[in-house]
Design a protein around this motif. Structure first.
Motif, mmCIF file in Angstrom:
data_model
loop_
_atom_site.group_PDB
_atom_site.id
_atom_site.type_symbol
_atom_site.label_atom_id
_atom_site.label_comp_id
_atom_site.label_asym_id
_atom_site.label_seq_id
_atom_site.Cartn_x
_atom_site.Cartn_y
_atom_site.Cartn_z
ATOM 1 N N LEU A 147 -15.101 30.204 -26.525
ATOM 2 C CA LEU A 147 -16.170 29.712 -25.655
ATOM 3 C C LEU A 147 -17.523 29.867 -26.346
ATOM 4 C CD1 LEU A 147 -16.992 28.618 -22.861
ATOM 5 C CD2 LEU A 147 -17.171 31.000 -22.096
ATOM 6 N N ARG A 148 -17.751 31.038 -26.962
ATOM 7 C CA ARG A 148 -19.019 31.247 -27.663
ATOM 8 C C ARG A 148 -19.158 30.279 -28.847
ATOM 9 N NH1 ARG A 148 -18.019 36.849 -26.540
ATOM 10 N NH2 ARG A 148 -16.858 37.037 -28.502
ATOM 11 N N ALA A 149 -18.061 30.111 -29.602
ATOM 12 C CA ALA A 149 -18.125 29.259 -30.787
ATOM 13 C C ALA A 149 -18.355 27.787 -30.428
ATOM 14 C CB ALA A 149 -16.841 29.410 -31.600
ATOM 15 N N THR A 150 -17.640 27.281 -29.432
ATOM 16 C CA THR A 150 -17.744 25.858 -29.082
ATOM 17 C C THR A 150 -19.055 25.524 -28.383
ATOM 18 O OG1 THR A 150 -16.481 26.316 -27.052
ATOM 19 C CG2 THR A 150 -15.253 25.534 -28.977
ATOM 20 N N THR A 151 -19.518 26.402 -27.512
ATOM 21 C CA THR A 151 -20.819 26.135 -26.869
ATOM 22 C C THR A 151 -21.938 26.174 -27.900
ATOM 23 O OG1 THR A 151 -20.956 28.489 -26.274
ATOM 24 C CG2 THR A 151 -20.157 26.973 -24.584
ATOM 25 N N ARG A 152 -21.832 27.089 -28.893
ATOM 26 C CA ARG A 152 -22.834 27.148 -29.957
ATOM 27 C C ARG A 152 -22.804 25.856 -30.787
ATOM 28 N NH1 ARG A 152 -20.824 30.984 -32.508
ATOM 29 N NH2 ARG A 152 -21.781 32.658 -31.272
ATOM 30 N N GLU A 153 -21.589 25.388 -31.092
ATOM 31 C CA GLU A 153 -21.443 24.167 -31.904
ATOM 32 C C GLU A 153 -22.015 22.954 -31.177
ATOM 33 O OE1 GLU A 153 -20.630 21.845 -35.055
ATOM 34 O OE2 GLU A 153 -19.935 23.937 -35.070
ATOM 35 N N LEU A 154 -21.635 22.764 -29.910
ATOM 36 C CA LEU A 154 -22.067 21.568 -29.196
ATOM 37 C C LEU A 154 -23.564 21.615 -28.889
ATOM 38 C CD1 LEU A 154 -20.699 18.973 -28.285
ATOM 39 C CD2 LEU A 154 -20.714 19.873 -25.956
ATOM 40 N N ALA A 155 -24.059 22.815 -28.606
ATOM 41 C CA ALA A 155 -25.505 22.932 -28.357
ATOM 42 C C ALA A 155 -26.279 22.517 -29.603
ATOM 43 C CB ALA A 155 -25.856 24.364 -27.953
ATOM 44 N N ALA A 156 -25.781 22.928 -30.769
ATOM 45 C CA ALA A 156 -26.450 22.564 -32.023
ATOM 46 C C ALA A 156 -26.365 21.059 -32.261
ATOM 47 C CB ALA A 156 -25.821 23.335 -33.179
ATOM 48 N N ARG A 157 -25.210 20.446 -31.993
ATOM 49 C CA ARG A 157 -25.044 19.001 -32.199
ATOM 50 C C ARG A 157 -25.939 18.213 -31.244
ATOM 51 N NH1 ARG A 157 -22.696 18.095 -37.159
ATOM 52 N NH2 ARG A 157 -21.056 19.665 -37.487
ATOM 53 N N ARG A 158 -26.037 18.636 -30.020
ATOM 54 C CA ARG A 158 -26.884 17.954 -29.035
ATOM 55 C C ARG A 158 -28.352 18.038 -29.466
ATOM 56 N NH1 ARG A 158 -25.146 17.275 -23.543
ATOM 57 N NH2 ARG A 158 -27.219 18.002 -22.869
ATOM 58 N N ARG A 159 -28.705 19.226 -29.998
ATOM 59 C CA ARG A 159 -30.096 19.435 -30.389
ATOM 60 C C ARG A 159 -30.423 18.709 -31.690
ATOM 61 N NH1 ARG A 159 -29.738 24.445 -30.807
ATOM 62 N NH2 ARG A 159 -29.442 24.518 -33.080
ATOM 63 N N ASP A 160 -29.538 18.816 -32.682
ATOM 64 C CA ASP A 160 -29.857 18.287 -34.001
ATOM 65 C C ASP A 160 -29.559 16.803 -34.137
ATOM 66 O OD1 ASP A 160 -30.532 20.887 -34.590
ATOM 67 O OD2 ASP A 160 -28.620 21.336 -35.599
ATOM 68 N N GLN A 161 -28.537 16.314 -33.409
ATOM 69 C CA GLN A 161 -28.124 14.916 -33.574
ATOM 70 C C GLN A 161 -28.426 14.085 -32.333
ATOM 71 O OE1 GLN A 161 -24.165 16.540 -35.655
ATOM 72 N NE2 GLN A 161 -24.202 14.304 -35.568
ATOM 73 N N GLY A 162 -28.979 14.719 -31.310
ATOM 74 C CA GLY A 162 -29.325 13.973 -30.103
ATOM 75 C C GLY A 162 -28.127 13.461 -29.338
ATOM 76 N N LEU A 163 -26.982 14.143 -29.455
ATOM 77 C CA LEU A 163 -25.772 13.692 -28.769
ATOM 78 C C LEU A 163 -25.780 14.150 -27.311
ATOM 79 C CD1 LEU A 163 -23.144 14.578 -31.533
ATOM 80 C CD2 LEU A 163 -24.208 12.348 -31.072
ATOM 81 N N ASP A 164 -25.494 13.178 -26.435
ATOM 82 C CA ASP A 164 -25.412 13.523 -24.999
ATOM 83 C C ASP A 164 -23.936 13.639 -24.630
ATOM 84 O OD1 ASP A 164 -25.927 14.030 -22.382
ATOM 85 O OD2 ASP A 164 -26.367 11.927 -21.854
ATOM 86 N N LEU A 165 -23.340 14.761 -25.028
ATOM 87 C CA LEU A 165 -21.903 14.960 -24.840
ATOM 88 C C LEU A 165 -21.635 16.167 -23.938
ATOM 89 C CD1 LEU A 165 -20.595 14.504 -28.510
ATOM 90 C CD2 LEU A 165 -20.518 12.834 -26.649
ATOM 91 N N THR A 166 -20.525 16.084 -23.208
ATOM 92 C CA THR A 166 -20.063 17.207 -22.391
ATOM 93 C C THR A 166 -18.955 17.930 -23.159
ATOM 94 O OG1 THR A 166 -20.576 16.062 -20.337
ATOM 95 C CG2 THR A 166 -18.987 17.879 -20.205
ATOM 96 N N LEU A 167 -18.975 19.250 -23.103
ATOM 97 C CA LEU A 167 -17.943 20.058 -23.763
ATOM 98 C C LEU A 167 -16.904 20.462 -22.723
ATOM 99 C CD1 LEU A 167 -16.819 21.778 -26.124
ATOM 100 C CD2 LEU A 167 -18.302 23.645 -25.329
ATOM 101 N N LYS A 168 -15.657 20.137 -23.010
ATOM 102 C CA LYS A 168 -14.574 20.502 -22.097
ATOM 103 C C LYS A 168 -13.781 21.657 -22.729
ATOM 104 C CE LYS A 168 -14.149 15.882 -20.129
ATOM 105 N NZ LYS A 168 -14.585 16.274 -18.777
ATOM 106 N N VAL A 169 -13.649 22.762 -21.979
ATOM 107 C CA VAL A 169 -12.955 23.964 -22.467
ATOM 108 C C VAL A 169 -11.881 24.356 -21.461
ATOM 109 C CG1 VAL A 169 -13.199 26.394 -23.093
ATOM 110 C CG2 VAL A 169 -15.012 24.754 -23.678
ATOM 111 N N ASN A 170 -10.684 24.616 -21.975
ATOM 112 C CA ASN A 170 -9.568 24.994 -21.100
ATOM 113 C C ASN A 170 -9.636 26.490 -20.742
ATOM 114 O OD1 ASN A 170 -7.847 22.471 -21.055
ATOM 115 N ND2 ASN A 170 -8.030 22.795 -23.259
ATOM 116 N N LEU A 171 -9.296 26.785 -19.499
ATOM 117 C CA LEU A 171 -9.145 28.176 -19.040
ATOM 118 C C LEU A 171 -7.679 28.414 -18.689
ATOM 119 C CD1 LEU A 171 -12.219 28.688 -16.666
ATOM 120 C CD2 LEU A 171 -11.983 29.381 -19.046
ATOM 121 N N SER A 172 -7.155 29.504 -19.185
ATOM 122 C CA SER A 172 -5.759 29.820 -18.887
ATOM 123 C C SER A 172 -5.647 30.569 -17.563
ATOM 124 C CB SER A 172 -5.170 30.688 -20.002
ATOM 125 O OG SER A 172 -5.698 32.001 -19.913
#
Length: 769
Positions: free
Chosen positions: A591-616
């Motif tokens: 969760l920490r790794a993927t939210t960090r990655e997508l936040a950086a991509r949204r900020r640096d590349q201007g991507l308007d994407l939603t991150l979907k993460v599975n919970l067990s």
């Protein structure tokens, strides 16, 4: 008097007389010759006088001679030790007379008898003074004439105080001086203290002598001994040389169950004894008889004694000679302790140590002992685990669960053979070990028979509970060298496989199963290492808007690159993580790794994407889940609305109340919520509406056949319509073909993901560097 008469008088004198001049003997009378043990004067005359004086006495005798300076002068008597010709010594009293010049006459009187008498008197006086018994001499009228130190110590009167007084006054009791013999009497000390005295009286010429032996301490010790023996909890019997019981203390009577009168005088072999193994001990083999016969003691021998009332008692018995220093006496003392209760307690403790306290079945210790390889022969081990027993415990409480376990144990015992071992290993795990059913077909029938017995309804708290069990089976040949622990482990492995295959069944163990399980264990350990070694990484799969064809979200999927085995399928390692505590650790890290990655991509590349993460399912039970999500959003800067947490339908339906509470807490953070794999469980959209979800993902099993099956298409159409009716965004997963994309678009599905639209890849590959 004429010289001849004087010479005769000297010759016949009883005293030894000799004359020496210049130290050499010139004359010895008859008595001197006898004294020196000489047969004639020739053996004496001419020898030095000092030859007949013992070395220790020479100085004294010669010294006296030096004092005689005038003729006719005589010395004082001197005691000296003389020597005979044969070397023997004798004591004399000597008087030397100076005859003139260097001549001297010596008169010697033998005092050996006198000295012996004196020594005897001194010995007697010392004896009287130091003897421990009181010695009292009296006149014929009983007046004390002698009172020795022991009498002073015994009676407390000094000799000065006692002499002249009547003995009866001093001893505090009348004395029968004329009776003679030995009597026992009660005397009193000067201070009035009682004394037990043994009195011996003897008549003398002018009175009596009393010997008074103080027996007080001995009698007190005897009384104390009798008191101690009488108060012992340990039974004590004394057997005489003839084998008859001569004495018995109260404890012996109590343990044996008879009176003292019934015991004393009875042959010891009338006591009925049995060994620990239950064998009767013949009369000539009883411990006391053996000790009398051999002199060998028996210590701590455990036997069973049968009382006259028919009751048996267990005793720890010791038998030894009464007087080991005189084995010929043959008297034997036997002591014994009643250990009936102690033995019963020990038996209970031994039983408790090997039995389960709840069900009274054998515990793990006893099961392992039964499975021990020493002479165990062919066996079958059935390892049973109740299916979904945790639900009963959690919903109805542990007291109901314990009652169910007791019923299960009783049913298993009832369905097993008389010689079979039924045990509970802990929790809801049971085991049946049988040596009667060893053929596979028979074992299958037994396993199903046990399952059928457990499946009978159990009535508890007005409810009918239904159980089933998964059973692992191990067949053990007579030559099988597996240890007891190995057999239980293999049976457990087989049981686990039965659960994996769908529960409510049995499964036979085979070596391949063990190898697969060992691989599973190794993989679990490797997975633990992978968490810390950076072997786990997220892959991202695009989610496409079916109307515009644009990528609107990415689903983060966990991947594992093993350093030795390469890529490990999630199908293999995700269940491992689910069954251990690793899934929570891995989930938070991903969760920490993927939210960090997508936040950086949204900020640096201007991507308007939603991150979907599975919970067990396990993550939903983690009380730290909500804080972990909040922390990830705060630290990475990803907007809460850009994070969609996906939960499987089965996880939501497992405990709807708990799931609703967790999802409400997550919703309060502003994140989106999705239900994954919809259609594989038993939920309805009405139930899901209570959970305030945002997205519904249709399971790939419906999408796979949508183009070929009208039924599949109809089901997907219905799901889309109902989801839209409650304002849920619908995503189809597992889209593999363009035809499926077109059909889903025509059915009004909002979004889709699958290999046709994009495979899961690393972030750099999907988004670029």
């Amino acid at each position: 008097m004429q010289a001849g008469s004087l010479a005769a008088l000297v010759e016949l004198s009883p005293d030894a007389i000799c004359v020496h001049e210049h130290g050499v003997l010139t004359y010895a009378n008859r008595a001197a010759l006898e004294t020196f043990a000489a047969r004639s004067a020739a053996e004496v005359v001419g020898r030095r006088f000092t030859d007949f004086v013992a070395e220790d006495s020479r100085a004294a005798v010669v010294g006296k001679l030096a004092l005689l300076t005038e003729p006719g002068q005589a010395s004082e008597p001197v005691e000296a030790l003389m020597s005979r010709l044969d070397g023997s010594k004798f004591a004399v009293e000597t008087v030397s007379v100076h005859l003139g010049g260097h001549a001297y006459q010596v008169v010697m009187r033998d005092i050996t008898a006198k000295k012996a008498a004196a020594d005897a008197l001194r010995y007697q006086a010392a004896l009287v003074s130091h003897v421990s018994d009181a010695l009292i001499a009296t006149t014929g009228e009983g007046v004390v004439t002698s009172w020795n130190p022991a009498a002073e110590a015994v009676y407390g009167w000094t000799a000065a105080e006692a002499v002249g007084r009547r003995a009866s006054e001093l001893v505090g009791a009348p004395l029968d001086l004329c009776g003679g013999g030995v009597t026992e009497a009660l005397h009193r000390r000067r201070d009035g203290a009682p004394l037990t005295v043994r009195v011996s009286a003897a008549e003398m010429n002018d009175g009596y002598v009393l010997v008074c032996a103080d027996e007080t301490a001995r009698r007190r010790a005897e009384q104390n001994y009798r008191t101690v023996v009488a108060s012992l909890d340990e039974g004590v019997l004394v057997m005489g040389p003839g084998g008859l019981i001569e004495a018995a203390n109260p404890a012996a009577c109590r343990i044996i169950g008879v009176t003292e009168a019934e015991l004393v005088g009875v042959p010891c072999h009338t006591l009925v004894l049995f060994t620990e193994a239950g064998h009767w001990i013949p009369p000539d083999e009883t411990p006391s008889v053996q000790t009398r016969r051999t002199g060998v003691s028996h210590n701590g021998l455990v036997v069973r004694l049968r009382r006259p009332d028919g009751r048996d008692v267990w005793v720890s018995l010791t038998s030894r000679l009464l007087n080991p220093d005189d084995p010929a006496a043959l008297a034997v003392v036997t002591s014994f302790t009643d250990i009936t209760e102690t033995r019963a307690i020990s038996a209970r403790l031994a039983h408790d140590a090997t039995h389960d306290p709840l069900t009274r079945l054998a515990n793990r210790t006893l099961v392992l002992d039964r499975l021990d390889g020493t002479g165990r022969g062919a066996l079958t081990v059935l390892f049973l685990d109740l299916d979904k027993f945790k639900v009963i415990n959690d919903s109805l409480g542990h007291s109901v669960g314990d009652q169910v376990l007791r019923i299960v144990g009783e049913r298993l015992r009832r369905c097993s053979g008389r010689d079979d071992l039924v045990g509970r290993l802990g929790g809801d795990e049971f085991v049946v070990v049988t040596g009667e059913v060893t053929e596979p077909a028979e074992v299958r029938a037994l396993a199903e028979h046990l399952r059928a017995a457990l499946a009978e309804p159990i009535g508890v708290l007005g409810r009918q509970l239904h159980l089933d069990a998964s059973i692992g089976v191990v067949l053990v040949g007579s030559a099988d060298r597996r240890s007891a622990e190995d057999l239980l482990r293999d049976a457990d492995v087989a049981m686990y496989q039965a659960k994996t295959l769908g529960r409510g069944r049995h499964h036979f163990f085979d070596v391949g199963l063990r190898e697969r399980m060992q691989r599973r264990l190794r993989m679990e350990q490797d997975l633990r290492d992978a968490v810390h070694d950076g072997q786990l990484w997220p892959a991202y799969q695009p989610v496409v808007d079916l109307k515009t064809g644009d990528m609107v979200a990415v689903e983060a999927l966990l991947r594992w690159t093993h350093p030795r085995h390469g890529a490990i399928s999630p199908v293999e390692f995700i269940p491992l993580a689910e069954e251990s505590d690793l899934i929570n650790v891995i989930g938070k890290e991903m969760l920490r790794a993927t939210t960090r990655e997508l936040a950086a991509r949204r900020r640096d590349q201007g991507l308007d994407l939603t991150l979907k993460v599975n919970l067990s399912t396990r993550q939903l039970d983690d009380p730290h889940l909500v804080p972990a999500v909040q922390d990830a959003l705060a630290n990475t800067g990803l907007p809460a609305g850009a994070l969609c947490l996906e939960v499987t339908e089965s996880a939501l339906m497992r405990d709807q109340e708990a799931a609703a509470e967790v999802l409400a807490s997550l919703r309060s953070l502003g994140v989106l919520l999705a239900i994954d794999d919809f259609g594989t469980g038993y939920s309805s959209l009405a139930q899901l509406r209570r959970l305030t979800l945002d997205t519904l993902k249709i399971d790939r099993s419906f999408i796979t056949g949508i183009a070929e099956s009208r039924d599949a298409a109809a089901i997907v159409t219905s799901i889309i319509a109902m989801a839209h009716a409650v304002d849920l965004t619908v995503i189809a997963e597992g889209v593999e073909t363009a035809e499926q994309v077109d059909l889903l678009r025509s059915l009004g599905c909002d979004q889709a993901q699958g290999y046709h639209l994009g495979r899961p890849v690393a972030a750099a590959e999907l988004f670029g560097q």
